[in-house]
Write a protein that holds these residues in place. Structure first.
Motif, PDB file in Angstrom:
ATOM      1  N   ASP A 106       0.828  -1.204   0.000  1.00 25.47           N
ATOM      2  CA  ASP A 106       0.000   0.000   0.000  1.00 25.47           C
ATOM      3  C   ASP A 106       0.863   1.254   0.000  1.00 25.47           C
ATOM      4  OD1 ASP A 106      -2.799   0.094  -0.260  1.00 25.47           O
ATOM      5  OD2 ASP A 106      -3.077  -0.978   1.616  1.00 25.47           O
ATOM      6  N   VAL A 107       2.025   1.195   0.648  1.00 22.14           N
ATOM      7  CA  VAL A 107       2.947   2.330   0.629  1.00 22.14           C
ATOM      8  C   VAL A 107       3.438   2.581  -0.792  1.00 22.14           C
ATOM      9  CG1 VAL A 107       5.174   3.193   1.467  1.00 22.14           C
ATOM     10  CG2 VAL A 107       3.674   1.910   3.008  1.00 22.14           C
ATOM     11  N   GLY A 108       3.692   1.501  -1.538  1.00 20.28           N
ATOM     12  CA  GLY A 108       4.183   1.646  -2.904  1.00 20.28           C
ATOM     13  C   GLY A 108       3.147   2.154  -3.872  1.00 20.28           C
ATOM     14  N   ASN A 109       1.979   1.485  -3.921  1.00 17.02           N
ATOM     15  CA  ASN A 109       0.992   1.870  -4.943  1.00 17.02           C
ATOM     16  C   ASN A 109       0.313   3.192  -4.632  1.00 17.02           C
ATOM     17  OD1 ASN A 109      -1.893   1.501  -3.777  1.00 17.02           O
ATOM     18  ND2 ASN A 109      -0.909  -0.405  -3.186  1.00 17.02           N
ATOM     19  N   SER A 110       0.299   3.599  -3.352  1.00 21.39           N
ATOM     20  CA  SER A 110      -0.358   4.843  -2.993  1.00 21.39           C
ATOM     21  C   SER A 110       0.353   6.059  -3.575  1.00 21.39           C
ATOM     22  CB  SER A 110      -0.448   4.991  -1.468  1.00 21.39           C
ATOM     23  OG  SER A 110      -1.330   4.019  -0.932  1.00 21.39           O
ATOM     24  N   ALA A 111       1.630   5.901  -3.913  1.00 19.49           N
ATOM     25  CA  ALA A 111       2.340   7.003  -4.569  1.00 19.49           C
ATOM     26  C   ALA A 111       1.688   7.318  -5.913  1.00 19.49           C
ATOM     27  CB  ALA A 111       3.810   6.635  -4.761  1.00 19.49           C
ATOM     28  N   PHE A 112       1.291   6.268  -6.648  1.00 21.18           N
ATOM     29  CA  PHE A 112       0.607   6.485  -7.923  1.00 21.18           C
ATOM     30  C   PHE A 112      -0.777   7.085  -7.702  1.00 21.18           C
ATOM     31  CE2 PHE A 112      -2.320   5.212 -11.258  1.00 21.18           C
ATOM     32  CZ  PHE A 112      -1.633   5.565 -12.418  1.00 21.18           C
ATOM     33  N   VAL A 113      -1.474   6.589  -6.666  1.00 16.21           N
ATOM     34  CA  VAL A 113      -2.820   7.099  -6.382  1.00 16.21           C
ATOM     35  C   VAL A 113      -2.773   8.591  -6.087  1.00 16.21           C
ATOM     36  CG1 VAL A 113      -4.794   6.943  -4.825  1.00 16.21           C
ATOM     37  CG2 VAL A 113      -3.606   4.857  -5.539  1.00 16.21           C
ATOM     38  N   LEU A 114      -1.822   9.014  -5.246  1.00 17.63           N
ATOM     39  CA  LEU A 114      -1.720  10.433  -4.896  1.00 17.63           C
ATOM     40  C   LEU A 114      -1.318  11.258  -6.110  1.00 17.63           C
ATOM     41  CD1 LEU A 114      -1.832  12.673  -2.825  1.00 17.63           C
ATOM     42  CD2 LEU A 114       0.476  12.051  -2.084  1.00 17.63           C
ATOM     43  N   MET A 115      -0.393  10.748  -6.904  1.00 17.83           N
ATOM     44  CA  MET A 115       0.018  11.475  -8.100  1.00 17.83           C
ATOM     45  C   MET A 115      -1.140  11.643  -9.073  1.00 17.83           C
ATOM     46  SD  MET A 115       2.695  10.334 -11.078  1.00 17.83           S
ATOM     47  CE  MET A 115       1.482   9.136 -11.667  1.00 17.83           C
ATOM     48  N   SER A 116      -1.935  10.574  -9.239  1.00 22.79           N
ATOM     49  CA  SER A 116      -3.050  10.637 -10.180  1.00 22.79           C
ATOM     50  C   SER A 116      -4.191  11.497  -9.660  1.00 22.79           C
ATOM     51  CB  SER A 116      -3.563   9.225 -10.494  1.00 22.79           C
ATOM     52  OG  SER A 116      -4.080   8.600  -9.332  1.00 22.79           O
ATOM     53  N   THR A 117      -4.199  11.757  -8.351  1.00 22.22           N
ATOM     54  CA  THR A 117      -5.208  12.636  -7.774  1.00 22.22           C
ATOM     55  C   THR A 117      -4.802  14.099  -7.875  1.00 22.22           C
ATOM     56  OG1 THR A 117      -5.825  10.920  -6.185  1.00 22.22           O
ATOM     57  CG2 THR A 117      -6.530  13.153  -5.683  1.00 22.22           C
ATOM     58  N   ALA A 118      -3.502  14.384  -7.705  1.00 21.44           N
ATOM     59  CA  ALA A 118      -3.054  15.765  -7.602  1.00 21.44           C
ATOM     60  C   ALA A 118      -2.303  16.264  -8.828  1.00 21.44           C
ATOM     61  CB  ALA A 118      -2.176  15.924  -6.364  1.00 21.44           C
ATOM     62  N   VAL A 119      -1.300  15.526  -9.284  1.00 23.41           N
ATOM     63  CA  VAL A 119      -0.419  16.022 -10.343  1.00 23.41           C
ATOM     64  C   VAL A 119      -0.969  15.748 -11.734  1.00 23.41           C
ATOM     65  CG1 VAL A 119       1.892  15.817 -11.360  1.00 23.41           C
ATOM     66  CG2 VAL A 119       1.616  15.802  -8.875  1.00 23.41           C
ATOM     67  N   VAL A 120      -1.419  14.515 -11.976  1.00 22.32           N
ATOM     68  CA  VAL A 120      -1.848  14.128 -13.320  1.00 22.32           C
ATOM     69  C   VAL A 120      -3.004  14.985 -13.839  1.00 22.32           C
ATOM     70  CG1 VAL A 120      -2.787  12.260 -14.735  1.00 22.32           C
ATOM     71  CG2 VAL A 120      -0.974  11.780 -13.093  1.00 22.32           C
ATOM     72  N   PRO A 121      -4.069  15.254 -13.045  1.00 20.12           N
ATOM     73  CA  PRO A 121      -5.146  16.097 -13.587  1.00 20.12           C
ATOM     74  C   PRO A 121      -4.677  17.506 -13.965  1.00 20.12           C
ATOM     75  CG  PRO A 121      -5.872  14.944 -11.616  1.00 20.12           C
ATOM     76  CD  PRO A 121      -4.398  14.752 -11.702  1.00 20.12           C
ATOM     77  N   ILE A 122      -3.770  18.079 -13.168  1.00 16.80           N
ATOM     78  CA  ILE A 122      -3.265  19.423 -13.477  1.00 16.80           C
ATOM     79  C   ILE A 122      -2.421  19.393 -14.747  1.00 16.80           C
ATOM     80  CG2 ILE A 122      -1.759  21.281 -12.649  1.00 16.80           C
ATOM     81  CD1 ILE A 122      -2.641  20.535  -9.803  1.00 16.80           C
ATOM     82  N   TYR A 123      -1.581  18.370 -14.876  1.00 16.85           N
ATOM     83  CA  TYR A 123      -0.759  18.237 -16.087  1.00 16.85           C
ATOM     84  C   TYR A 123      -1.640  17.977 -17.305  1.00 16.85           C
ATOM     85  CZ  TYR A 123       2.913  16.529 -19.229  1.00 16.85           C
ATOM     86  OH  TYR A 123       3.762  16.343 -20.297  1.00 16.85           O
ATOM     87  N   ALA A 124      -2.659  17.090 -17.140  1.00 15.50           N
ATOM     88  CA  ALA A 124      -3.579  16.825 -18.251  1.00 15.50           C
ATOM     89  C   ALA A 124      -4.324  18.093 -18.646  1.00 15.50           C
ATOM     90  CB  ALA A 124      -4.568  15.724 -17.859  1.00 15.50           C
ATOM     91  N   ASN A 125      -4.676  18.905 -17.654  1.00 15.54           N
ATOM     92  CA  ASN A 125      -5.364  20.162 -17.938  1.00 15.54           C
ATOM     93  C   ASN A 125      -4.484  21.093 -18.761  1.00 15.54           C
ATOM     94  OD1 ASN A 125      -7.502  22.056 -17.735  1.00 15.54           O
ATOM     95  ND2 ASN A 125      -6.464  23.086 -16.045  1.00 15.54           N
ATOM     96  N   SER A 126      -3.183  21.117 -18.447  1.00 17.22           N
ATOM     97  CA  SER A 126      -2.274  21.976 -19.220  1.00 17.22           C
ATOM     98  C   SER A 126      -2.176  21.497 -20.666  1.00 17.22           C
ATOM     99  CB  SER A 126      -0.887  21.995 -18.574  1.00 17.22           C
ATOM    100  OG  SER A 126      -0.243  20.736 -18.688  1.00 17.22           O
ATOM    101  N   LEU A 127      -2.195  20.178 -20.870  1.00 16.69           N
ATOM    102  CA  LEU A 127      -2.161  19.646 -22.237  1.00 16.69           C
ATOM    103  C   LEU A 127      -3.467  19.956 -22.971  1.00 16.69           C
ATOM    104  CD1 LEU A 127      -0.506  16.128 -21.651  1.00 16.69           C
ATOM    105  CD2 LEU A 127       0.590  18.253 -22.392  1.00 16.69           C
ATOM    106  N   LEU A 128      -4.577  19.876 -22.254  1.00 20.00           N
ATOM    107  CA  LEU A 128      -5.870  20.206 -22.865  1.00 20.00           C
ATOM    108  C   LEU A 128      -5.929  21.686 -23.250  1.00 20.00           C
ATOM    109  CD1 LEU A 128      -8.191  18.129 -20.534  1.00 20.00           C
ATOM    110  CD2 LEU A 128      -8.106  17.898 -23.014  1.00 20.00           C
ATOM    111  N   LYS A 129      -5.449  22.544 -22.363  1.00 21.44           N
ATOM    112  CA  LYS A 129      -5.456  23.980 -22.661  1.00 21.44           C
ATOM    113  C   LYS A 129      -4.564  24.303 -23.853  1.00 21.44           C
ATOM    114  CE  LYS A 129      -6.638  25.921 -18.132  1.00 21.44           C
ATOM    115  NZ  LYS A 129      -6.169  26.760 -17.006  1.00 21.44           N
ATOM    116  N   ALA A 130      -3.433  23.589 -23.954  1.00 25.73           N
ATOM    117  CA  ALA A 130      -2.540  23.804 -25.084  1.00 25.73           C
ATOM    118  C   ALA A 130      -3.206  23.431 -26.403  1.00 25.73           C
ATOM    119  CB  ALA A 130      -1.257  22.990 -24.899  1.00 25.73           C
ATOM    120  N   ALA A 131      -4.181  22.504 -26.318  1.00 27.51           N
ATOM    121  CA  ALA A 131      -4.918  22.090 -27.523  1.00 27.51           C
ATOM    122  C   ALA A 131      -6.194  22.907 -27.719  1.00 27.51           C
ATOM    123  CB  ALA A 131      -5.256  20.610 -27.437  1.00 27.51           C
ATOM    124  N   GLY A 132      -6.398  23.908 -26.857  1.00 24.60           N
ATOM    125  CA  GLY A 132      -7.570  24.766 -26.984  1.00 24.60           C
ATOM    126  C   GLY A 132      -8.832  24.213 -26.365  1.00 24.60           C
TER     127      GLY A 132
END
Length: 445
Positions: free
Chosen positions: A45-71
Motif C-alpha cells: 500500500d505504501v508503494g501503490n499509494s504514490a501512484f494514487v496520490l500522483m493521479s489525484t493531484a499532479v496528473v489532472p493538473i498536467y492533463a489540464n495543461s495539455l488540454l489547454k494547449a490544444a484549446g
C-alpha cells in the motif's frame, strides 16, 4: 453453508497452514504486533499509494495543461470519461481473471502482470506531449494499478486471520497515505524547484516526477513478491485447464451463492452505492477545483496535508471497529461522505473551502475503504477469495463508472460542475438504506 465455511472439496486441497486463517475471537490476537507477512502485505500500500496520490493531484493538473494547449477547457468531463473507461475495463476483466486466479499459484502471477503493467506505463507517462496519447497511457496505468489491487485485496485472507483483518487492512491504508507523501514531496520539489535549479521546463519536471513514482512503486512491492504464499485456493495448478474451462460456469455459481447469502448481497449493493462517492471524490477533486479556478499550488498542498490527516484516522478507524464493529464505522463514514458531497456542491468556491473539503476527506477516506475491504473478507468463503473479490471489484469499479460518468455527463449538460457533484448524494442515500436493513453476521447477538 455459512460464508466463512469452505466447500468440503476445496478444504481438502488447502495446505495445513491455511487453517490458521479462520475466525477467532481472541482479544490478545487482535492487539498483538503485526507479523512479518502482515507488514510486507501492508508495505505494498505504501508503494501503490504514490501512484494514487500522483493521479489525484499532479496528473489532472498536467492533463489540464495539455488540454489547454490544444484549446480545450472541458477538464472535468474529459477526466471523468478517462476514469470511466479505465473502471469499465477492470470491471469486465476481474470476475473472469479472479476466478482463474483462485487456482493454486495463479494469484501472484496475475498480481505481477498487472503491477508490472502499472509500473511500466507510469514510466511511459513521461513520453506523450499531447493530451490524447497521455490519457490513453494513463488509462492503461490505472488499469494496471486497479487490477493489481484486486489480487492484493484478496491476499489479505492469506496473510492474516479474520479477527485481525480490520487492523491489518487499516494499517495498509494508513501507512499507504503517509508513505505516499515522501515521493510526492520529492515530485513537488522537482516540479516547483526544477525549473530554477536545473533549468528544465515545468512540463519536463512533471514528466520526470512520473519516473520517481514508478521507481517508488517498484521498490515497495519487492517485499510482498518475495514473501507471499497463497494459502487458500480452489484447485491445484495441475487442474488449470479444467479451471479455465469452467470459469464462466463458476462465475454464475458464485453469483447465485452471493444472492442466497442475504447479508452479503445487501452489503455488496450498499458498497456499490457508497464507494461511488468515495472513488469519485478522490478521482475528481483536483479537476473540479481546477475548473472552479482554484490555484493549482493550493490544490496540491491541500491534498498533501490530506495524506497526513488520513494516516492516524485510518488507524483510528481500525481501533474503533474493534469497539463498535466494522459495519457501524462504515455507516459513520457514509454519513460523513454525504456531508462532504453536500459541502462540495453548495459551498466549495475558494481555496479555503477546498482545504476544508480535503481535510474532511482525509478523516474518513482511508477508514471506510479499509473496513469495507476487511468486512467483505469476513463474509466470503476463503478458498474462493479471489473470485469473490473479483465481484467486489466489479461492484466498486462499476460504481466508479457510474459516478464519474454521472458527474461528467451532468456537468457537460448543465455547464455547472456543482450540480454534477451533487448528483452522487442520491447513491449515498441508497447505501444508507441497505446498510440499515442488513443484519451484520460478524456481530454476535
Amino acid at each position: 453453508m455459512t460464508p466463512s465455511e469452505p466447500e468440503p472439496e476445496a478444504a481438502s486441497r488447502r495446505p495445513p497452514q491455511s487453517s490458521n486463517n479462520g475466525a477467532t475471537t481472541s482479544g490478545k490476537n487482535q492487539t498483538a504486533r503485526m507479523t512479518s507477512a502482515e507488514k510486507k502485505w501492508v508495505i505494498y500500500d505504501v508503494g501503490n499509494s504514490a501512484f494514487v496520490l500522483m493521479s489525484t493531484a499532479v496528473v489532472p493538473i498536467y492533463a489540464n495543461s495539455l488540454l489547454k494547449a490544444a484549446g480545450r477547457t472541458d477538464i472535468v468531463s474529459t477526466w471523468g470519461y478517462a476514469q470511466t473507461i479505465a473502471s469499465l475495463i477492470i470491471a469486465l476483466l476481474m470476475p473472469i481473471l479472479g476466478s482463474i486466479a483462485d487456482v493454486q499459484g495463479m494469484k501472484i502471477r496475475f498480481f505481477i502482470g498487472f503491477f508490472g503493467t502499472g509500473v511500466i506505463t507510469t514510466c511511459a507517462l513521461a513520453l506523450p506531449l499531447t493530451w490524447l496519447p497521455f490519457l490513453i497511457v494513463y488509462v492503461i496505468a490505472t488499469i494496471g494499478l486497479n487490477g493489481s489491487l484486486t489480487f492484493y485485496d484478496s491476499m489479505l485472507i492469506d496473510t492474516t486471520t479474520n479477527d485481525r483483518m480490520d487492523k491489518v487492512s487499516s494499517h495498509g491504508f494508513g501507512w499507504g497515505y503517509i508513505g505516499s507523501t515522501i515521493p510526492f514531496m520529492l515530485c513537488l520539489a522537482l516540479i516547483f524547484g526544477g525549473p530554477h535549479t536545473l533549468g528544465w521546463s515545468t512540463a519536463a519536471c512533471t514528466r520526470a516526477s512520473f519516473l520517481i513514482v514508478a521507481v517508488w512503486w517498484l521498490i515497495f512491492t519487492i517485499p510482498l513478491l518475495t514473501s507471499y504464499r497463497q494459502r487458500h485456493y480452489r484447485t491445484t495448478a495441475d487442474h488449470m485447464g479444467e479451471a479455465i474451462h469452467g470459469t464462466l460456469h463458476e462465475i454464475g455459481t458464485t453469483f447465485r451463492n452471493i444472492m442466497r447469502n442475504k447479508p452479503l448481497w445487501m452489503f455488496m449493493i450498499a458498497f456499490f452505492l457508497y464507494i461511488d462517492a468515495v472513488n469519485t471524490v478522490i478521482s475528481m477533486s483536483t479537476s473540479y477545483g481546477t475548473q472552479l479556478g482554484i490555484d493549482s499550488t493550493q490544490l496540491v498542498i491541500a491534498l498533501l496535508v490530506t495524506q497526513f490527516v488520513a494516516f492516524p484516522c485510518s488507524l483510528a478507524y481500525g481501533r474503533l471497529a474493534r469497539i463498535f464493529s466494522a459495519k457501524t464505522m462504515i455507516v459513520a463514514g457514509v454519513v460523513a461522505y454525504m456531508c462532504i458531497v453536500l459541502f462540495a456542491a453548495f459551498f466549495l468556491r475558494s481555496a479555503t473551502e477546498f482545504w476544508i473539503l480535503a481535510i474532511s476527506v482525509g478523516v474518513f477516506q482511508g477508514g471506510i475503504q479499509a473496513l469495507s475491504r476487511s468486512y467483505y473478507g469476513k463474509l466470503i468463503p476463503k478458498n474462493r477469495a479471489n473470485e469473490y473479490y473479483g465481484f467486489y471489484d466489479v461492484f466498486g469499479k462499476t460504481a466508479s463508472i457510474l459516478g464519474t460518468l454521472l458527474v461528467a455527463t451532468i456537468t457537460s449538460a448543465t455547464g455547472n460542475p456543482s450540480i454534477g457533484v451533487l448528483s452522487i448524494a442520491i447513491l449515498l442515500t441508497g447505501a444508507l438504506v441497505f446498510l440499515t436493513l442488513q443484519k451484520d453476521p460478524t456481530v454476535k447477538p
